[in-house]
Enzyme design. Structure first.
Site, PDB file in Angstrom:
ATOM      1  N   TYR A 182     -48.250 -38.394  41.369  1.00  0.00           N
ATOM      2  CA  TYR A 182     -47.909 -36.966  41.275  1.00  0.00           C
ATOM      3  C   TYR A 182     -49.038 -36.164  40.621  1.00  0.00           C
ATOM      4  O   TYR A 182     -49.009 -34.937  40.621  1.00  0.00           O
ATOM      5  CB  TYR A 182     -46.607 -36.738  40.495  1.00  0.00           C
ATOM      6  CG  TYR A 182     -45.380 -37.426  41.062  1.00  0.00           C
ATOM      7  CD1 TYR A 182     -45.404 -38.048  42.310  1.00  0.00           C
ATOM      8  CD2 TYR A 182     -44.184 -37.454  40.355  1.00  0.00           C
ATOM      9  CE1 TYR A 182     -44.284 -38.677  42.818  1.00  0.00           C
ATOM     10  CE2 TYR A 182     -43.058 -38.088  40.855  1.00  0.00           C
ATOM     11  CZ  TYR A 182     -43.111 -38.702  42.081  1.00  0.00           C
ATOM     12  OH  TYR A 182     -41.997 -39.327  42.576  1.00  0.00           O
ATOM     13  N   LYS A 231     -44.683 -44.549  37.743  1.00  0.00           N
ATOM     14  CA  LYS A 231     -44.695 -45.506  38.873  1.00  0.00           C
ATOM     15  C   LYS A 231     -46.109 -45.946  39.198  1.00  0.00           C
ATOM     16  O   LYS A 231     -47.053 -45.162  39.081  1.00  0.00           O
ATOM     17  CB  LYS A 231     -44.071 -44.860  40.121  1.00  0.00           C
ATOM     18  CG  LYS A 231     -42.740 -44.189  39.860  1.00  0.00           C
ATOM     19  CD  LYS A 231     -42.102 -43.613  41.109  1.00  0.00           C
ATOM     20  CE  LYS A 231     -40.938 -42.708  40.726  1.00  0.00           C
ATOM     21  NZ  LYS A 231     -41.311 -41.306  40.514  1.00  0.00           N
ATOM     22  N   HIS A 264     -43.957 -48.129  43.189  1.00  0.00           N
ATOM     23  CA  HIS A 264     -43.580 -46.912  43.919  1.00  0.00           C
ATOM     24  C   HIS A 264     -43.112 -47.187  45.356  1.00  0.00           C
ATOM     25  O   HIS A 264     -42.127 -46.625  45.818  1.00  0.00           O
ATOM     26  CB  HIS A 264     -44.780 -45.950  43.923  1.00  0.00           C
ATOM     27  CG  HIS A 264     -44.422 -44.511  44.027  1.00  0.00           C
ATOM     28  ND1 HIS A 264     -45.112 -43.504  43.382  1.00  0.00           N
ATOM     29  CD2 HIS A 264     -43.433 -43.878  44.709  1.00  0.00           C
ATOM     30  CE1 HIS A 264     -44.565 -42.340  43.673  1.00  0.00           C
ATOM     31  NE2 HIS A 264     -43.544 -42.538  44.469  1.00  0.00           N
ATOM     32  N   ASP A 281     -38.846 -38.056  35.281  1.00  0.00           N
ATOM     33  CA  ASP A 281     -39.385 -38.940  36.306  1.00  0.00           C
ATOM     34  C   ASP A 281     -40.735 -38.411  36.785  1.00  0.00           C
ATOM     35  O   ASP A 281     -40.825 -37.317  37.331  1.00  0.00           O
ATOM     36  CB  ASP A 281     -38.416 -39.001  37.502  1.00  0.00           C
ATOM     37  CG  ASP A 281     -38.893 -39.973  38.566  1.00  0.00           C
ATOM     38  OD1 ASP A 281     -38.711 -41.189  38.364  1.00  0.00           O
ATOM     39  OD2 ASP A 281     -39.479 -39.528  39.576  1.00  0.00           O
TER      40      ASP A 281
HETATM   41  N1  LIG Z   1     -39.853 -42.605  44.450  1.00  0.00           N
HETATM   42  C1  LIG Z   1     -40.215 -41.812  45.430  1.00  0.00           C
HETATM   43  O1  LIG Z   1     -40.865 -42.224  46.404  1.00  0.00           O
HETATM   44  C2  LIG Z   1     -39.851 -40.369  45.353  1.00  0.00           C
HETATM   45  C3  LIG Z   1     -40.010 -39.549  46.491  1.00  0.00           C
HETATM   46  C4  LIG Z   1     -39.640 -38.215  46.375  1.00  0.00           C
HETATM   47  C5  LIG Z   1     -39.132 -37.742  45.183  1.00  0.00           C
HETATM   48  N2  LIG Z   1     -39.014 -38.547  44.079  1.00  0.00           N
HETATM   49  C6  LIG Z   1     -38.494 -38.059  42.784  1.00  0.00           C
HETATM   50  O2  LIG Z   1     -37.290 -37.345  43.011  1.00  0.00           O
HETATM   51  C7  LIG Z   1     -37.450 -36.014  42.560  1.00  0.00           C
HETATM   52  C8  LIG Z   1     -36.614 -35.045  43.390  1.00  0.00           C
HETATM   53  O3  LIG Z   1     -36.960 -35.086  44.744  1.00  0.00           O
HETATM   54  P1  LIG Z   1     -37.693 -33.882  45.483  1.00  0.00           P
HETATM   55  O4  LIG Z   1     -38.604 -33.211  44.517  1.00  0.00           O
HETATM   56  O5  LIG Z   1     -38.262 -34.442  46.728  1.00  0.00           O
HETATM   57  O6  LIG Z   1     -36.537 -32.928  45.958  1.00  0.00           O
HETATM   58  P2  LIG Z   1     -35.156 -32.266  45.432  1.00  0.00           P
HETATM   59  O7  LIG Z   1     -34.985 -32.441  43.977  1.00  0.00           O
HETATM   60  O8  LIG Z   1     -34.111 -32.748  46.354  1.00  0.00           O
HETATM   61  O9  LIG Z   1     -35.409 -30.729  45.780  1.00  0.00           O
HETATM   62  C9  LIG Z   1     -36.381 -29.977  45.130  1.00  0.00           C
HETATM   63  C10 LIG Z   1     -36.379 -28.579  45.773  1.00  0.00           C
HETATM   64  O10 LIG Z   1     -35.140 -27.930  45.507  1.00  0.00           O
HETATM   65  C11 LIG Z   1     -35.374 -26.671  44.863  1.00  0.00           C
HETATM   66  N3  LIG Z   1     -34.279 -26.493  43.889  1.00  0.00           N
HETATM   67  C12 LIG Z   1     -34.103 -27.142  42.727  1.00  0.00           C
HETATM   68  N4  LIG Z   1     -32.975 -26.744  42.110  1.00  0.00           N
HETATM   69  C13 LIG Z   1     -32.424 -25.811  42.914  1.00  0.00           C
HETATM   70  C14 LIG Z   1     -31.270 -25.013  42.809  1.00  0.00           C
HETATM   71  N5  LIG Z   1     -30.433 -25.106  41.761  1.00  0.00           N
HETATM   72  N6  LIG Z   1     -30.990 -24.118  43.805  1.00  0.00           N
HETATM   73  C15 LIG Z   1     -31.826 -24.017  44.886  1.00  0.00           C
HETATM   74  N7  LIG Z   1     -32.946 -24.758  45.032  1.00  0.00           N
HETATM   75  C16 LIG Z   1     -33.241 -25.637  44.059  1.00  0.00           C
HETATM   76  C17 LIG Z   1     -36.739 -26.810  44.220  1.00  0.00           C
HETATM   77  O11 LIG Z   1     -37.372 -25.549  44.118  1.00  0.00           O
HETATM   78  P3  LIG Z   1     -38.175 -25.028  42.818  1.00  0.00           P
HETATM   79  O12 LIG Z   1     -38.900 -26.175  42.203  1.00  0.00           O
HETATM   80  O13 LIG Z   1     -39.092 -24.006  43.414  1.00  0.00           O
HETATM   81  O14 LIG Z   1     -37.164 -24.423  41.895  1.00  0.00           O
HETATM   82  C18 LIG Z   1     -37.464 -27.684  45.233  1.00  0.00           C
HETATM   83  O15 LIG Z   1     -37.938 -26.922  46.309  1.00  0.00           O
HETATM   84  C19 LIG Z   1     -38.958 -35.785  42.657  1.00  0.00           C
HETATM   85  O16 LIG Z   1     -39.383 -34.645  41.968  1.00  0.00           O
HETATM   86  C20 LIG Z   1     -39.471 -37.091  42.117  1.00  0.00           C
HETATM   87  O17 LIG Z   1     -39.376 -37.123  40.710  1.00  0.00           O
HETATM   88  C21 LIG Z   1     -39.358 -39.863  44.169  1.00  0.00           C
END
Ligand SMILES: NC(=O)c1ccc[n+]([C@@H]2O[C@H](COP(=O)([O-])OP(=O)(O)OC[C@H]3O[C@@H](n4cnc5c(N)ncnc54)[C@H](OP(=O)(O)O)[C@@H]3O)[C@@H](O)[C@H]2O)c1
Length: 283
Positions: free
Chosen positions: A53, A78, A111, A48
Site C-alpha cells: 500500500y 502484509k 498477501h 490494516d
Molecule cells: N488482502 C487484500 O488483498 C486486500 C485487497 C483489497 C483490500 N484490502 C483491505 O480491505 C480494505 C477495504 O477494502 P477496499 O478499500 O477495497 O474497499 P471498501 O472498504 O469496500 O470500500 C472503500 C470505498 O468506500 C467508500 N466509503 C467508505 N465508507 C463509506 C460510507 N460510509 N459511505 C459511502 N462510501 C464509503 C470509500 O470512499 P472514501 O475513502 O473516499 O471515503 C472508498 O471509495 C482495504 O483498505 C485494505 O485494508 C485487502
C-alpha cells in the site's frame, strides 16, 4: 457484540478487534496520517495496512501523532509478492517494522498465495515465507500469523508443511461475493475470516435491497454492509479517508439485521469479484 474493541479470539488466544480500519489506496502523507488519527479518535483499535500500500510510514506516523498507546492498537501488515522466500521475508518484515515505527506487529499476513514472479515454483517460496514467519512469531515479533487471498487448495499446501497453523485468512467478502467454499473451509479449521472490500468498494450502496434494509433499520447502506459482515462472523476492514464516513462506519452496534434482512441481502447480485483471482493474479 457491543463495541469496536470487542472481537474474535484467534487460535492462539489473541483478541482481534471486530472492525478494522482499511488503508488500501489511501495515499501516504497527510491524508493517511489524518485518516489514522480520525479512526483512532473514533474508537478503531485495529488497522490494516500492507507493504504494497506504500503508506506504512504514514500509518506509523498517524499512530504516534494520535497519542493512542501502541499496545492498544491491533496492527496488521502484509508480505508483498516480490518478497517470498526465507531471507526476503525477514528483510521485508524488518522494513515494515521500521516504516511503521514499531517493534512488533499484531498480525502479519502473506498477501497472496501465488506470487507472479514465483508462479513456476509455487508453493516452494510461499512455504519458505511461512517458515520465516513462524520463526518471527516464536521470537515474539509477530503476535499472530496468517494469510490473505488463500483458497482451500492453497491452505492445503500450507497445512502440509506448517508447524503453526494460519490464524487468519483475509479474503474478498461482501454482498455479491460470498466465497462459500473458502468460508466453510476456514470455519472448519478455526481460521478467522477478515473481509476485504466489505463495502463492495461503494459499488452496491445504491442497490434496491440494500436501500430497503437501510431504510428499515434507520442506518446507512455502509452500516448495513458492515453489520452484514459482523453477523456472518467476518471481521470487516472498511476503508475511508473521509472523516464523516470513518465515524459513520463505527456506528454499527446499535442495531441488528433480522434473519429475513440477511436472507434478502444474501441475494444481492450484480457485483461479483472486484479484485484479482488468487490463482491468476498478474503481480
Ligand atoms: N488482502 C487484500 O488483498 C486486500 C485487497 C483489497 C483490500 N484490502 C483491505 O480491505 C480494505 C477495504 O477494502 P477496499 O478499500 O477495497 O474497499 P471498501 O472498504 O469496500 O470500500 C472503500 C470505498 O468506500 C467508500 N466509503 C467508505 N465508507 C463509506 C460510507 N460510509 N459511505 C459511502 N462510501 C464509503 C470509500 O470512499 P472514501 O475513502 O473516499 O471515503 C472508498 O471509495 C482495504 O483498505 C485494505 O485494508 C485487502
Amino acid at each position: 457484540m457491543k463495541k469496536l474493541t470487542d472481537g474474535t479470539i484467534l487460535a492462539n488466544g489473541t483478541l482481534l478487534p471486530c472492525v478494522g480500519y482499511g488503508t488500501w489506496r489511501t495515499p501516504s502523507g497527510e491524508v493517511c496520517e489524518n485518516g489514522i488519527m480520525t479512526a483512532l479518535e473514533a474508537g478503531y483499535r485495529h488497522i490494516d495496512t500492507a507493504a504494497a500500500y506504500e503508506n506504512e510510514e504514514s500509518v506509523g506516523e498517524g499512530m504516534i501523532k494520535s497519542g493512542v498507546s501502541r499496545k492498544e492498537v491491533f496492527l496488521t501488515s502484509k508480505l508483498w509478492n516480490t518478497d517470498h522466500g526465507a531471507d526476503k521475508t525477514k528483510k521485508a518484515f524488518e522494513l515494515s517494522l521500521k516504516k511503521l515505527k514499531t517493534e512488533y506487529l499484531d498480525l502479519y499476513l502473506i498477501h497472496w498465495p501465488i506470487a507472479y514472479g514465483y508462479r513456476d515454483t509455487y508453493p516452494k517460496q510461499m512455504l519458505e515465507s511461512w517458515h520465516a514467519m513462524e520463526e518471527l512469531y516464536k521470537e515474539g515479533l509477530i503476535k499472530a500469523i496468517g494469510v490473505s487471498n488463500f483458497l482451500p487448495h492453497h491452505l492445503e499446501d500450507l497445512y502440509k508443511e506448517a508447524e503453526i497453523a494460519p490464524m487468519v485468512n483475509q479474503i474478498e467478502l461482501h454482498l455479491g461475493y460470498h466465497q462459500p467454499e473458502a468460508v466453510a473451509y476456514c470455519k472448519k479449521k478455526g481460521i478467522v475470516l477478515e473481509a476485504w472490500s466489505p463495502l463492495c468498494k461503494a459499488k452496491c450502496l445504491d442497490h434496491p435491497i440494500v436501500q430497503k434494509v437501510s431504510a428499515e433499520c434507520g442506518k446507512t447502506p455502509a452500516q448495513v454492509l458492515i453489520r452484514w459482515c459482523l453477523q456472518k462472523g467476518y471481521t470487516p476492514l472498511p476503508k475511508s479517508v473521509t472523516p464523516s464516513r470513518i465515524i459513520e462506519n463505527t456506528k454499527v452496534f446499535d442495531f441488528k439485521l433480522s434473519n429475513t434482512q440477511i436472507a434478502a441481502l444474501d441475494t444481492v447480485s450484480g457485483v461479483g469479484r472486484l479484485g484479482s483471482h488468487p490463482d491468476s493474479c498478474m503481480f
